[in-house]
Design a protein around this motif. Structure first.
Motif, PDB file in Angstrom:
ATOM      1  N   GLY A   9       0.721  -1.444   0.157  1.00 56.97           N
ATOM      2  CA  GLY A   9      -0.184  -0.325  -0.101  1.00 56.97           C
ATOM      3  C   GLY A   9       0.694   1.272   0.125  1.00 56.97           C
ATOM      4  O   GLY A   9       1.741   1.086   0.056  1.00 56.97           O
ATOM      5  N   GLY A  10       0.291   2.297  -0.443  1.00 57.05           N
ATOM      6  CA  GLY A  10       0.730   3.556   0.119  1.00 57.05           C
ATOM      7  C   GLY A  10       0.651   4.823  -0.692  1.00 57.05           C
ATOM      8  O   GLY A  10      -1.286   4.524  -0.931  1.00 57.05           O
ATOM      9  N   LEU A  11       0.960   5.635  -1.470  1.00 58.27           N
ATOM     10  CA  LEU A  11       0.163   7.068  -2.107  1.00 58.27           C
ATOM     11  C   LEU A  11       0.295   7.219  -2.815  1.00 58.27           C
ATOM     12  O   LEU A  11       1.769   6.959  -3.322  1.00 58.27           O
ATOM     13  CB  LEU A  11       1.133   8.615  -1.027  1.00 58.27           C
ATOM     14  N   VAL A  12      -0.791   7.687  -3.474  1.00 56.70           N
ATOM     15  CA  VAL A  12      -0.023   7.449  -5.315  1.00 56.70           C
ATOM     16  C   VAL A  12      -1.542   8.693  -6.040  1.00 56.70           C
ATOM     17  O   VAL A  12      -2.461   8.657  -5.014  1.00 56.70           O
ATOM     18  CB  VAL A  12      -0.446   6.081  -6.445  1.00 56.70           C
ATOM     19  N   GLN A  13      -0.943   9.405  -6.966  1.00 56.71           N
ATOM     20  CA  GLN A  13      -1.970  10.109  -7.330  1.00 56.71           C
ATOM     21  C   GLN A  13      -3.058  10.004  -8.071  1.00 56.71           C
ATOM     22  O   GLN A  13      -2.981   9.002  -9.212  1.00 56.71           O
ATOM     23  CB  GLN A  13      -1.115  10.821  -8.572  1.00 56.71           C
ATOM     24  N   ALA A  14      -3.813  11.042  -8.516  1.00 57.18           N
ATOM     25  CA  ALA A  14      -4.625   9.981  -8.957  1.00 57.18           C
ATOM     26  C   ALA A  14      -4.314   9.883 -10.328  1.00 57.18           C
ATOM     27  O   ALA A  14      -3.493  10.176 -11.234  1.00 57.18           O
ATOM     28  CB  ALA A  14      -6.076  11.141  -9.646  1.00 57.18           C
ATOM     29  N   GLY A  15      -4.631   8.065 -11.424  1.00 57.57           N
ATOM     30  CA  GLY A  15      -4.383   8.400 -12.610  1.00 57.57           C
ATOM     31  C   GLY A  15      -3.158   6.905 -12.765  1.00 57.57           C
ATOM     32  O   GLY A  15      -2.768   6.325 -13.657  1.00 57.57           O
ATOM     33  N   GLY A  16      -2.443   7.400 -11.254  1.00 57.51           N
ATOM     34  CA  GLY A  16      -1.655   6.146 -10.986  1.00 57.51           C
ATOM     35  C   GLY A  16      -1.430   4.587 -10.945  1.00 57.51           C
ATOM     36  O   GLY A  16      -2.867   4.096 -10.889  1.00 57.51           O
ATOM     37  N   SER A  17      -0.639   4.233 -10.413  1.00 58.65           N
ATOM     38  CA  SER A  17      -1.090   2.924 -10.340  1.00 58.65           C
ATOM     39  C   SER A  17      -0.245   2.272  -9.206  1.00 58.65           C
ATOM     40  O   SER A  17       0.564   2.740  -8.571  1.00 58.65           O
ATOM     41  CB  SER A  17       0.271   1.691 -11.851  1.00 58.65           C
ATOM     42  N   LEU A  18      -0.475   1.331  -8.541  1.00 59.10           N
ATOM     43  CA  LEU A  18      -0.516   0.163  -7.373  1.00 59.10           C
ATOM     44  C   LEU A  18      -0.546  -0.746  -7.197  1.00 59.10           C
ATOM     45  O   LEU A  18      -1.475  -1.427  -8.218  1.00 59.10           O
ATOM     46  CB  LEU A  18      -0.892   0.766  -6.403  1.00 59.10           C
ATOM     47  N   GLY A  19       0.326  -1.502  -7.181  1.00 62.88           N
ATOM     48  CA  GLY A  19       0.355  -2.986  -6.849  1.00 62.88           C
ATOM     49  C   GLY A  19       0.090  -4.027  -5.213  1.00 62.88           C
ATOM     50  O   GLY A  19       1.053  -3.599  -4.444  1.00 62.88           O
ATOM     51  N   LEU A  20      -1.154  -4.201  -5.509  1.00 58.14           N
ATOM     52  CA  LEU A  20      -0.708  -5.499  -3.004  1.00 58.14           C
ATOM     53  C   LEU A  20      -0.356  -6.341  -3.541  1.00 58.14           C
ATOM     54  O   LEU A  20      -0.739  -6.960  -4.288  1.00 58.14           O
ATOM     55  CB  LEU A  20      -1.901  -4.941  -2.945  1.00 58.14           C
ATOM     56  N   SER A  21       0.237  -7.259  -2.393  1.00 59.62           N
ATOM     57  CA  SER A  21       0.289  -8.527  -2.706  1.00 59.62           C
ATOM     58  C   SER A  21       0.234  -8.704  -1.015  1.00 59.62           C
ATOM     59  O   SER A  21      -0.342  -8.451  -0.037  1.00 59.62           O
ATOM     60  CB  SER A  21       1.465  -8.433  -2.149  1.00 59.62           C
ATOM     61  N   CYS A  22      -0.637 -10.685  -1.060  1.00 58.67           N
ATOM     62  CA  CYS A  22      -1.154 -11.280  -0.175  1.00 58.67           C
ATOM     63  C   CYS A  22      -0.255 -12.365  -0.316  1.00 58.67           C
ATOM     64  O   CYS A  22      -0.166 -13.389  -1.028  1.00 58.67           O
ATOM     65  CB  CYS A  22      -2.654 -11.931  -0.482  1.00 58.67           C
ATOM     66  N   ALA A  23       0.575 -12.414   1.266  1.00 59.74           N
ATOM     67  CA  ALA A  23       1.301 -13.644   1.348  1.00 59.74           C
ATOM     68  C   ALA A  23       0.724 -14.149   2.289  1.00 59.74           C
ATOM     69  O   ALA A  23       0.252 -13.691   3.423  1.00 59.74           O
ATOM     70  CB  ALA A  23       2.831 -13.017   2.055  1.00 59.74           C
ATOM     71  N   ALA A  24       0.476 -15.620   2.486  1.00 58.33           N
ATOM     72  CA  ALA A  24       0.030 -16.698   2.938  1.00 58.33           C
ATOM     73  C   ALA A  24       0.818 -17.758   3.602  1.00 58.33           C
ATOM     74  O   ALA A  24       2.018 -18.147   3.251  1.00 58.33           O
ATOM     75  CB  ALA A  24      -1.148 -17.722   1.867  1.00 58.33           C
ATOM     76  N   SER A  25       0.205 -18.078   4.584  1.00 59.28           N
ATOM     77  CA  SER A  25       1.429 -18.823   5.680  1.00 59.28           C
ATOM     78  C   SER A  25       0.311 -20.341   5.457  1.00 59.28           C
ATOM     79  O   SER A  25      -1.040 -19.816   6.264  1.00 59.28           O
ATOM     80  CB  SER A  25       2.398 -18.960   6.204  1.00 59.28           C
TER      81      SER A  25
END
Length: 127
Positions: A9-25
């Motif tokens: 997660g994080g801060l991004v401007q409108a129109g931008g991109s971001l990737g989230l990851s979910c790590a499982a154990s």
């Protein structure tokens, strides 16, 4: 049991991109449907999308179709949420969750149907 941890997660401007990851154990991650949800301040937790156990089917809420993509790598026990063309209304805490539905390719949009949850990661989109 499955333990889930989100990152990216994080801060991004409108129109931008971001990737989230979910790590499982834990055991048998590939027997779980994984869903992504989000919750904005003062609002109910909202279904964003989900991916099947084998990663061959996905489902999305209409507001993110064409902008968000969920993928998974069962060998690495990870599920990713790639987000493009982000909008201020996408601002929320994003959660991944795991479910074992009785029917394959049955994706619940109800948070109560998911048994395991991560702690959430904040996504903020500025205008």
């Amino acid at each position: 049991q499955v333990q889930l941890v989100e990152s990216g997660g994080g801060l991004v401007q409108a129109g931008g991109s971001l990737g989230l990851s979910c790590a499982a154990s834990g055991r048998a991650f590939d027997s779980y449907v994984v869903g992504w949800f989000r919750q904005a301040p003062g609002k109910e937790r909202e279904f964003v999308g989900a991916i099947s156990k084998r990663g061959d089917r996905t489902k999305y809420v209409d507001s993110v179709k064409g902008r968000f993509t969920i993928s998974r790598d069962n060998a690495k026990n990870t599920v990713n949420l790639q987000m493009i063309n982000l909008r201020p209304e996408d601002t929320a805490v994003y959660y991944c969750a795991a479910d074992r539905p009785p029917v394959e390719y049955s994706f619940s949009i109800l948070p109560t149907e998911y048994d395991y949850w991560g702690q959430g990661t904040q996504v903020t989109v500025s205008s």
